[in-house]
Design an enzyme around this catalytic site. Structure first.
Site, PDB file in Angstrom:
ATOM      1  N   HIS A 156     -42.619   4.734 -44.952  1.00 18.85           N
ATOM      2  CA  HIS A 156     -43.111   6.039 -44.517  1.00 18.85           C
ATOM      3  C   HIS A 156     -43.080   6.089 -43.003  1.00 18.85           C
ATOM      4  O   HIS A 156     -43.346   5.084 -42.343  1.00 18.85           O
ATOM      5  CB  HIS A 156     -44.553   6.243 -45.017  1.00 18.85           C
ATOM      6  CG  HIS A 156     -44.956   7.668 -45.021  1.00 18.85           C
ATOM      7  ND1 HIS A 156     -45.491   8.277 -43.906  1.00 18.85           N
ATOM      8  CD2 HIS A 156     -44.870   8.614 -45.971  1.00 18.85           C
ATOM      9  CE1 HIS A 156     -45.728   9.537 -44.194  1.00 18.85           C
ATOM     10  NE2 HIS A 156     -45.363   9.780 -45.431  1.00 18.85           N
ATOM     11  N   ASP A 168     -44.387   8.784 -53.619  1.00 14.18           N
ATOM     12  CA  ASP A 168     -43.331   9.005 -54.609  1.00 14.18           C
ATOM     13  C   ASP A 168     -43.112   7.820 -55.528  1.00 14.18           C
ATOM     14  O   ASP A 168     -42.458   7.944 -56.559  1.00 14.18           O
ATOM     15  CB  ASP A 168     -42.013   9.324 -53.892  1.00 14.18           C
ATOM     16  CG  ASP A 168     -42.117  10.618 -53.122  1.00 14.18           C
ATOM     17  OD1 ASP A 168     -42.694  11.569 -53.664  1.00 14.18           O
ATOM     18  OD2 ASP A 168     -41.644  10.669 -51.978  1.00 14.18           O
TER      19      ASP A 168
HETATM   20  N1  COA Z   1     -36.274   0.242 -48.115  1.00 11.91           N
HETATM   21  C1  COA Z   1     -35.756  -0.717 -47.328  1.00 11.91           C
HETATM   22  N2  COA Z   1     -35.865  -0.724 -45.987  1.00 11.91           N
HETATM   23  C2  COA Z   1     -36.534   0.289 -45.451  1.00 11.91           C
HETATM   24  C3  COA Z   1     -37.126   1.294 -46.193  1.00 11.91           C
HETATM   25  C4  COA Z   1     -36.973   1.266 -47.577  1.00 11.91           C
HETATM   26  N3  COA Z   1     -37.480   2.194 -48.359  1.00 11.91           N
HETATM   27  N4  COA Z   1     -37.723   2.171 -45.373  1.00 11.91           N
HETATM   28  C5  COA Z   1     -37.522   1.724 -44.127  1.00 11.91           C
HETATM   29  N5  COA Z   1     -36.794   0.577 -44.177  1.00 11.91           N
HETATM   30  C6  COA Z   1     -36.362  -0.197 -43.024  1.00 11.91           C
HETATM   31  C7  COA Z   1     -35.174   0.478 -42.357  1.00 11.91           C
HETATM   32  O1  COA Z   1     -33.953   0.073 -42.937  1.00 11.91           O
HETATM   33  C8  COA Z   1     -35.332   0.047 -40.948  1.00 11.91           C
HETATM   34  O2  COA Z   1     -34.892  -1.286 -40.840  1.00 11.91           O
HETATM   35  P1  COA Z   1     -34.211  -1.835 -39.506  1.00 11.91           P
HETATM   36  O3  COA Z   1     -35.311  -1.793 -38.480  1.00 11.91           O
HETATM   37  O4  COA Z   1     -33.761  -3.206 -39.870  1.00 11.91           O
HETATM   38  O5  COA Z   1     -33.091  -0.879 -39.203  1.00 11.91           O
HETATM   39  C9  COA Z   1     -36.847   0.052 -40.740  1.00 11.91           C
HETATM   40  O6  COA Z   1     -37.396  -0.181 -42.039  1.00 11.91           O
HETATM   41  C10 COA Z   1     -37.375   1.368 -40.184  1.00 11.91           C
HETATM   42  O7  COA Z   1     -36.946   2.398 -41.048  1.00 11.91           O
HETATM   43  P2  COA Z   1     -36.618   3.895 -40.634  1.00 11.91           P
HETATM   44  O8  COA Z   1     -35.672   4.486 -41.632  1.00 11.91           O
HETATM   45  O9  COA Z   1     -36.214   3.942 -39.198  1.00 11.91           O
HETATM   46  O10 COA Z   1     -38.014   4.537 -40.791  1.00 11.91           O
HETATM   47  P3  COA Z   1     -38.315   6.078 -40.656  1.00 11.91           P
HETATM   48  O11 COA Z   1     -39.697   6.188 -40.184  1.00 11.91           O
HETATM   49  O12 COA Z   1     -37.272   6.790 -39.899  1.00 11.91           O
HETATM   50  O13 COA Z   1     -38.150   6.558 -42.155  1.00 11.91           O
HETATM   51  C11 COA Z   1     -38.507   6.971 -44.397  1.00 11.91           C
HETATM   52  C12 COA Z   1     -39.161   6.702 -43.044  1.00 11.91           C
HETATM   53  C13 COA Z   1     -39.570   7.500 -45.366  1.00 11.91           C
HETATM   54  C14 COA Z   1     -37.420   8.032 -44.268  1.00 11.91           C
HETATM   55  C15 COA Z   1     -37.892   5.651 -44.929  1.00 11.91           C
HETATM   56  O14 COA Z   1     -38.916   4.683 -45.066  1.00 11.91           O
HETATM   57  C16 COA Z   1     -37.165   5.839 -46.221  1.00 11.91           C
HETATM   58  O15 COA Z   1     -35.981   6.234 -46.217  1.00 11.91           O
HETATM   59  N6  COA Z   1     -37.816   5.561 -47.393  1.00 11.91           N
HETATM   60  C17 COA Z   1     -37.189   5.765 -48.667  1.00 11.91           C
HETATM   61  C18 COA Z   1     -37.238   7.227 -49.036  1.00 11.91           C
HETATM   62  C19 COA Z   1     -38.625   7.687 -49.449  1.00 11.91           C
HETATM   63  O16 COA Z   1     -39.298   7.059 -50.240  1.00 11.91           O
HETATM   64  N7  COA Z   1     -39.038   8.839 -48.904  1.00 11.91           N
HETATM   65  C20 COA Z   1     -40.313   9.450 -49.223  1.00 11.91           C
HETATM   66  C21 COA Z   1     -41.225   9.475 -48.047  1.00 11.91           C
HETATM   67  S1  COA Z   1     -42.820  10.083 -48.535  1.00 11.91           S
END
Ligand code: COA
Length: 378
Positions: free
Chosen positions: A261, A315
């Site tokens: 998140h 979720d």
């Molecule tokens: N699975 C595996 N790795 C994850 C992850 C996940 N669900 N969520 C984040 N990471 C990792 C990223 O790959 C990144 O790794 P890195 O530093 O090696 O590149 C790091 O954690 C930071 O992630 P980032 O995508 O930059 O975080 P964000 O704050 O931009 O994104 C979300 C947040 C929610 C978009 C992201 O966690 C995600 O895509 N989750 C899955 C989708 C989801 O469940 N969404 C519902 C949100 S309520």
């Protein structure tokens, strides 16, 4: 010119002030107008929570009865909206149908000036009450089944399940669904809420703003994640194989849906409530391999991803609860929308109280020396 600050995804940028909801990602606390979401989920109905968000206070019995009556009077849809839903291909994603019908609603009522508070309030009631009817009606239509008219003797949660399935839910199922609605109603400046505020800031009306918010919610990184969770879980053959699957996902840098998140760096409090609900549901109605797999993923993810601040979000378990209630996977995000509309609209009202159109700047990285060449010479 001073060096421009750039924060991808606006992470950490304060883009507005709000009294509607607080997300404290460090301690895993979610407040709706000051109240802990755990308390609201335990004690309140969705109608009470919608009143809290939209009016700003928990209603007393008379206020709740009046608000509920106003909503009930607006559950039925204009026949023209049903015609629009019937005209859509049956393969249309229910979020696309919801977005289209939400925007189209504006055409069935007098033109709306966003500054007209009374007319906008009327439209907010119509959307809060009518969006569940849209989702249920489209689901019936796409299956070739007759649309079920709203039954105003029922709560919003029970009526939605009745309109969707053509039969009344058990009391337990209706209450479970009611709690799901409470849990999804508000979550600060997330992408869809921000979208609604941005659209509202141009003084676009509430229908335009809410349909844009629906579009934003449909993406797999936002509301769409609850569908993707089940799709992913279904690719894992058994709970025993879950840890190896997770390791592979991490090694190949793939995202595990339902984990992580932008704000929460601990377990999302809503995920904890949903997990308990799922555990109760599955222990009384029989566990499924999918629930066991989810559990195994959560356990292993705590070790592999927990130290990075990646924990289950809302979720992760909501899809399992919905599936157990017999709801189809592509309806999960629309269910999120019919609850979140109350939070979106509360933010929209707040935006208009002290409005300035959103117009951030950009860091220009394109050419500055392009010379015009006639089309015959390009
Ligand atoms: N699975 C595996 N790795 C994850 C992850 C996940 N669900 N969520 C984040 N990471 C990792 C990223 O790959 C990144 O790794 P890195 O530093 O090696 O590149 C790091 O954690 C930071 O992630 P980032 O995508 O930059 O975080 P964000 O704050 O931009 O994104 C979300 C947040 C929610 C978009 C992201 O966690 C995600 O895509 N989750 C899955 C989708 C989801 O469940 N969404 C519902 C949100 S309520």
């Amino acid at each position: 010119m001073a060096e421009q600050q750039f924060s991808p995804g606006l992470a950490g940028v304060v883009a507005g002030k709000s009294e509607v909801g607080l997300v404290n990602g460090t301690d895993g606390i979610l407040l709706y107008r000051g109240y802990r979401v755990e308390d609201l989920a335990e004690h309140c109905t969705f109608e009470e929570v919608a009143h809290l968000l939209l009016v700003g206070k928990l209603p007393n019995a008379a206020e709740l009865a009046a608000f509920d009556a106003e909503l009930k009077a607006r559950r039925a849809l204009p026949e023209g909206i049903l015609d629009i839903l019937r005209a859509l291909p049956k393969t249309t994603h229910p979020m696309a149908a919801l977005q289209a019908a939400t925007a189209a609603l504006s055409g069935f009522y007098p033109a709306l000036d966003a500054g007209d508070r009374k007319a906008s309030w009327e439209a907010i009631l119509r959307l809060t009450a009518g969006m569940p009817t849209i989702v249920a009606a489209f689901h019936r239509i796409r299956q070739g089944l007759p649309v079920v008219a709203p039954d105003t003797s029922l709560t919003a949660a029970a009526d939605f399940l009745t309109m969707l399935n053509g039969e009344r839910p058990t009391e337990k199922a209706a209450r479970l669904f009611d709690v799901c609605l409470v849990l999804h109603a508000e979550h600060g400046f997330n992408a869809s809420t921000f979208t609604g505020r941005v659209v509202g800031s141009s003084l676009a009306d509430i229908y335009a703003s809410m349909s844009a918010a629906v579009g934003s919610l449909s993406g797999p990184l936002h509301g769409g994640a609850n569908e993707e969770v089940l799709v992913q879980l279904k690719t894992i053959p058994s709970a025993a194989e879950a840890p190896a699957w997770l390791d592979h996902m991490i090694e190949t840098k793939q995202k595990i849906m339902g984990l992580g998140h932008r704000v929460y760096k601990v377990k999302d409090p809503r995920a904890g409530i949903l997990q308990r609900m799922a555990s109760d549901l599955f222990s009384t109605q029989g566990s499924t391999p999918l629930y066991d797999i989810a559990h195994a993923i959560e356990k292993h993810a705590a070790v592999r991803l927990g130290p990075k601040g990646i924990w289950p979000n809302v979720d992760f378990y909501s899809g399992l609860v919905y599936e157990k209630l017999g709801i189809e996977v592509d309806l999960f995000t629309p269910l999120f929308a019919i609850s979140r509309v109350s939070g979106w609209a509360a933010h929209w009202l707040e935006q208009l109280e002290d409005n300035r159109i959103y117009r951030p700047t950009q860091k220009y990285i394109g050419k500055t020396d392009a010379h015009y060449v006639d089309i015959s010479e390009r």
